[in-house]
Design a protein around this motif. Structure first.
Motif, PDB file in Angstrom:
ATOM      1  N   LEU A  68     -16.780   6.351 -21.564  1.00 27.01           N
ATOM      2  CA  LEU A  68     -16.142   5.599 -22.690  1.00 27.01           C
ATOM      3  C   LEU A  68     -16.971   4.382 -22.795  1.00 27.01           C
ATOM      4  O   LEU A  68     -16.440   3.185 -23.527  1.00 27.01           O
ATOM      5  N   GLU A  69     -18.018   3.906 -22.136  1.00 24.31           N
ATOM      6  CA  GLU A  69     -18.689   2.888 -22.154  1.00 24.31           C
ATOM      7  C   GLU A  69     -18.951   2.249 -23.567  1.00 24.31           C
ATOM      8  O   GLU A  69     -19.158   1.021 -23.787  1.00 24.31           O
ATOM      9  N   SER A  70     -19.376   2.999 -24.700  1.00 15.46           N
ATOM     10  CA  SER A  70     -19.735   2.786 -25.828  1.00 15.46           C
ATOM     11  C   SER A  70     -18.575   2.607 -26.702  1.00 15.46           C
ATOM     12  O   SER A  70     -18.670   2.318 -28.209  1.00 15.46           O
ATOM     13  N   CYS A  71     -17.378   2.743 -26.352  1.00 14.62           N
ATOM     14  CA  CYS A  71     -16.153   3.036 -27.162  1.00 14.62           C
ATOM     15  C   CYS A  71     -15.578   1.555 -27.525  1.00 14.62           C
ATOM     16  O   CYS A  71     -14.789   1.411 -28.561  1.00 14.62           O
ATOM     17  N   GLY A  72     -15.913   0.248 -26.922  1.00 13.64           N
ATOM     18  CA  GLY A  72     -15.479  -0.987 -27.125  1.00 13.64           C
ATOM     19  C   GLY A  72     -14.521  -1.592 -26.237  1.00 13.64           C
ATOM     20  O   GLY A  72     -13.714  -0.691 -25.788  1.00 13.64           O
ATOM     21  N   ALA A  73     -14.640  -2.775 -26.212  1.00 10.22           N
ATOM     22  CA  ALA A  73     -13.358  -3.229 -25.368  1.00 10.22           C
ATOM     23  C   ALA A  73     -11.911  -2.947 -25.315  1.00 10.22           C
ATOM     24  O   ALA A  73     -11.222  -2.784 -24.536  1.00 10.22           O
ATOM     25  N   ASP A  74     -11.639  -2.887 -26.842  1.00 13.16           N
ATOM     26  CA  ASP A  74     -10.308  -2.854 -26.950  1.00 13.16           C
ATOM     27  C   ASP A  74      -9.931  -1.155 -26.720  1.00 13.16           C
ATOM     28  O   ASP A  74      -8.946  -1.288 -25.975  1.00 13.16           O
ATOM     29  N   GLN A  75     -10.562  -0.148 -26.919  1.00 11.57           N
ATOM     30  CA  GLN A  75     -10.059   0.987 -26.433  1.00 11.57           C
ATOM     31  C   GLN A  75     -10.272   1.194 -24.889  1.00 11.57           C
ATOM     32  O   GLN A  75      -9.443   1.751 -24.504  1.00 11.57           O
ATOM     33  N   ILE A  76     -11.351   0.790 -24.048  1.00 17.42           N
ATOM     34  CA  ILE A  76     -11.232   0.603 -22.975  1.00 17.42           C
ATOM     35  C   ILE A  76     -10.094   0.109 -22.321  1.00 17.42           C
ATOM     36  O   ILE A  76      -9.290   0.600 -21.482  1.00 17.42           O
ATOM     37  N   ARG A  77      -9.447  -1.079 -22.862  1.00 20.96           N
ATOM     38  CA  ARG A  77      -8.266  -1.687 -22.392  1.00 20.96           C
ATOM     39  C   ARG A  77      -7.201  -0.719 -22.716  1.00 20.96           C
ATOM     40  O   ARG A  77      -6.179  -0.748 -21.491  1.00 20.96           O
ATOM     41  N   GLU A  78      -7.250  -0.244 -23.841  1.00 21.16           N
ATOM     42  CA  GLU A  78      -6.026   0.747 -24.010  1.00 21.16           C
ATOM     43  C   GLU A  78      -5.947   2.056 -22.964  1.00 21.16           C
ATOM     44  O   GLU A  78      -5.071   2.362 -22.705  1.00 21.16           O
ATOM     45  N   VAL A  79      -7.320   2.495 -22.802  1.00 16.15           N
ATOM     46  CA  VAL A  79      -7.338   3.629 -21.723  1.00 16.15           C
ATOM     47  C   VAL A  79      -6.946   3.138 -20.361  1.00 16.15           C
ATOM     48  O   VAL A  79      -6.152   3.911 -19.670  1.00 16.15           O
TER      49      VAL A  79
END
Length: 125
Positions: free
Chosen positions: A33-44
Motif C-alpha cells: 500500500l506504499e503508493s496509496c497515500g497517507a490518508d488511505q494508509i491511516r484508514e487501513v
C-alpha cells in the motif's frame, strides 16, 4: 449482544476463506500500500487495529469461560493468531502498548497449552 457477536459462522467462514487464499501472506498488514497515500494508509491501519482488538477481546472473553474443546473457537483462535502474526513497525508502537498485545500473546499461549492438556486428559471431543 447478538449483532456484533464475532462467533458467527459467517465470521469463521470469512476468516477461513481470507486465509486460505493467501499464497504469500504479507510481512506487514500495510504491505503493497506504499503508493496509496497517507490518508488511505491511516484508514487501513485504523481498521486493522479495530479488527485486532475485536479478535483479542473475543478470545479473552472465551478464555474466561474456558470452553477449551469448542472446535469453532479453536479455529477462530487459530485464524486470529495468524492475523496478528505480522512484522509490526514503529508506527504501531502506540497500538501495541495500548492493546497489550504482548500480554495477550502470552495469555493465548498459556490457554493453548492448557486447552491441549484439558483435551488430552478429557479425551477430546
Amino acid at each position: 449482544k447478538k449483532e456484533g457477536n464475532p462467533h458467527t459462522i459467517q465470521t469463521l467462514c470469512f476468516l477461513k476463506n481470507l486465509l486460505s487464499h493467501q499464497d504469500n501472506f504479507p510481512r506487514n498488514y500495510l504491505s503493497g500500500l506504499e503508493s496509496c497515500g497517507a490518508d488511505q494508509i491511516r484508514e487501513v491501519r485504523e481498521s486493522y487495529y479495530k479488527l485486532a482488538l475485536v479478535l483479542m477481546e473475543t478470545i479473552r472473553a472465551v478464555h474466561a469461560t474456558k470452553p477449551f474443546t469448542i472446535s469453532c473457537f479453536l479455529s477462530y483462535r487459530c485464524y486470529a493468531m495468524h492475523l496478528l502474526d505480522f512484522e509490526w513497525d514503529s508506527h504501531d508502537l502506540p497500538f501495541l502498548t495500548k492493546s497489550n498485545l504482548f500480554d495477550f500473546l502470552l495469555e493465548a499461549a498459556h490457554f493453548a497449552s492448557e486447552s491441549t492438556l484439558y483435551r488430552d486428559h478429557d479425551g477430546g471431543e
